[in-house]
Design an enzyme around this catalytic site. Sequence first.
Site, PDB file in Angstrom:
ATOM      1  N   ASP A 373       0.839  -1.197   0.000  1.00 48.43           N
ATOM      2  CA  ASP A 373       0.000   0.000   0.000  1.00 48.43           C
ATOM      3  C   ASP A 373       0.877   1.251   0.000  1.00 48.43           C
ATOM      4  OD1 ASP A 373      -2.640   1.373   0.480  1.00 48.43           O
ATOM      5  OD2 ASP A 373      -1.621   1.950   2.333  1.00 48.43           O
ATOM      6  N   GLU A 409       1.790  -0.379  -5.053  1.00 53.46           N
ATOM      7  CA  GLU A 409       0.839   0.679  -5.381  1.00 53.46           C
ATOM      8  C   GLU A 409       1.697   1.937  -5.520  1.00 53.46           C
ATOM      9  OE1 GLU A 409      -3.399   2.406  -3.761  1.00 53.46           O
ATOM     10  OE2 GLU A 409      -1.784   2.168  -2.295  1.00 53.46           O
TER      11      GLU A 409
END
Length: 762
Positions: A373, A409
């Site tokens: 993330d 990401e």
Amino acid sequence: MDIDIVQHGSDDPVKSAPVAIPEAAPKSASTLREGRPAPLGATWDGLGVNFAIFSAHATKVELCLFDDSGEQELERITLPEYTDEVWHGYLPEARPGTVYGYRVHGPYDPANGHRFNPHKLLLDPYAKQLVGTLEWNPALFGYVMESGDDTTFDERDSAPFMVKGRVIDPAFTWGGDRRPQTPWDSTIFYEMHVKGFTKRHPGVREPLRGTYAGLASPEPLAYARSLGVTALELLPIHSFVDDSYLTEKGLTNYWGYNTLAFFAPERRYAANPDFAFAEFKEMVARCHAEDLEVILDVVYNHTPEGNEMGPTLSFKGIDNASYYRLAEDKRYYINDTGTGNTVNLSDGRVLQLVMDSLRYWALEMHVDGFRFDLATILAREPHGFHEDGRFLDAIRQDPVLAGVKLIAEPWDCGPGGYQVGRFAPGWAEWNDRFRDTMRAFWQGETGKIPDVAARITGSADLFDRRGRKPWASVNFLTAHDGFTLADVFSYDEKHNEANGEDNRDGHSHNLSHNYGVEGPTDDEAIKTVRRRQMRNMLATLFLARGTPMLLAGDEFARTQGGNNNAYCQDNEISWLDWDGIDAQALDLARFTQRLIALRQALPLLHRGRFLSGTEDEERGVKDVAWLTPTGEEMTEDHWADGHARCFGVLLDGRARETGVRVGSDATLLLVLNAHDDVVEVTLPPAAGGGEWVSLVDTNREGPADMARFPIGHVYQATGRSLLLFMLRPAGGARSGGTADRSFEHVADVLHRVDDLAVRVSA
């Protein structure tokens, strides 16, 4: 909740007030030994437990032991040794099951980045199992929360409201567990939520629904395998915290992007919370037995402790100045995450924590990869993002992590945070350019053909550097964050009212369209175009080069009622509705299954080379040719035509697979028509002649009929539709060539695709 407020504090912010020692007589201090500074955490060696915790700026560390429930503190033991900035001690009498936490002494000096407060019980960053549930209370804050001044000093004990760690015995019999080790070019990710996937699944026993054990049940795994995906990408399962502002509204942090413990599996997903780590291992083993990889979505970029006004739960009280990136005025935090704080991977010990966590999940828990993330943050140094930053360098040289899948990401909220295509070799990256381009194209935006061409051929403009391959582009249409696929074609606007923020949260630019009615409708014409558009998007995803990622439920038109930010909806909004799958939704699932089967059966769709369109002079072929609807090769004028919304992609199976091997696959023709009306498409000539066989026509609700058409045939491409043809060489089965054998193989694959109706309803 009624809270008794006791005001504490001092005009002098730099202090470390004494903490009362429990009245109970010590039970273990008399046997305390020095222990070892490594490994960090609480480690059972068969005879006792070694406790070790890093803090560069503490003056004393106390180990606090609790009863089995974690409610009563039994003893405090000062760790006797300090070696290489690690406080450590060994308790021969301690055993697995021991419940513990820490109190760390040092200066409370926010102006210089220090927020030590021994009144606050702290969770071991290496805790592998948690006890209890965090209860929001003013005592959790290092300062007097009611004052609104973080330079004050709070003396209330936070232990009654704090989760604790539990020592575990990591022994587990893996038996013949074998990692699938699916090659990147054959990988298909399936993003899912552990709880949401099975909470309403009729094939899972009620006590197991929504748990690791539920996901490991035969029916969910059989469904995933029958669909054809190869890797289950799980939303965060590291232990996390429900934000106080959500609990006050009766909501929860459903997605889990608020990690508190990087080694402990979340207990709420365990059928038996006291053995969450063992239940998770069993789930992984069963996934592997079904040839499914397990990928974890991990959140190492921030913690629930927020900014200077946040609680003191772990890092902040252990060594705030080391664990977090601080502003020039060290009282404040750098907030590249948008959550209040940013974990400081420029510090060697903090970097070690993340690396130890990754190795733990890879080695001890047998997971097959990680999706990071806000990964740009992890590659940030004080001067900004760098593709050869310390974290990426550490990953690159690690022999354990070299064998797992790594997905970034590639963006964050900080300056220069958007870094799609800039990560180091060995990494794959979420490609939001693919998502946005395909949504815009199929919604009818003009001038998109050049960008669409780049996306469906692997996004070479972004990833063709440093020897990276097309699989580095993780192509997706939807993800947990945003509209589901069905909602992309059902809503013009977001509908997040249930989140309690007056519909202000979530993105407003969704590249979506409702086709005349917002939400559900009985209008058959609207329903027909919505279904066709979903088929268009799914076909684009699985027929493009790159690594596809499918959001669980998109294959059967799952809806969230227009909520594009369901992070706090632990209910029917987010849970997959298996009983609600009607005949048309099942047809879409079957269509998805056929697309995946086609992708895996046609190597040309996932070869490891980027397409260039240049001619191989030795063989006289191009790997890709771009065609107008009339079958002519596109010119610069065609590329520049902003009104064009239909084009063809001719993939020649004879083009080189690698720098050494020449291709011998079947030749394919892909046609994308985003016009509202029918477009006449001329099927082009191909070397060696033959006939074109229809494999996909998204205008069809059912399976392709594999109809055959001669070269030069004018095919009526329905408005908003995608076509895929395969060349069957002249001579048919009598030719005996490799391309013809490819045709026979594909025909056989399509005939043998499992019936999803059985898998869903069994």
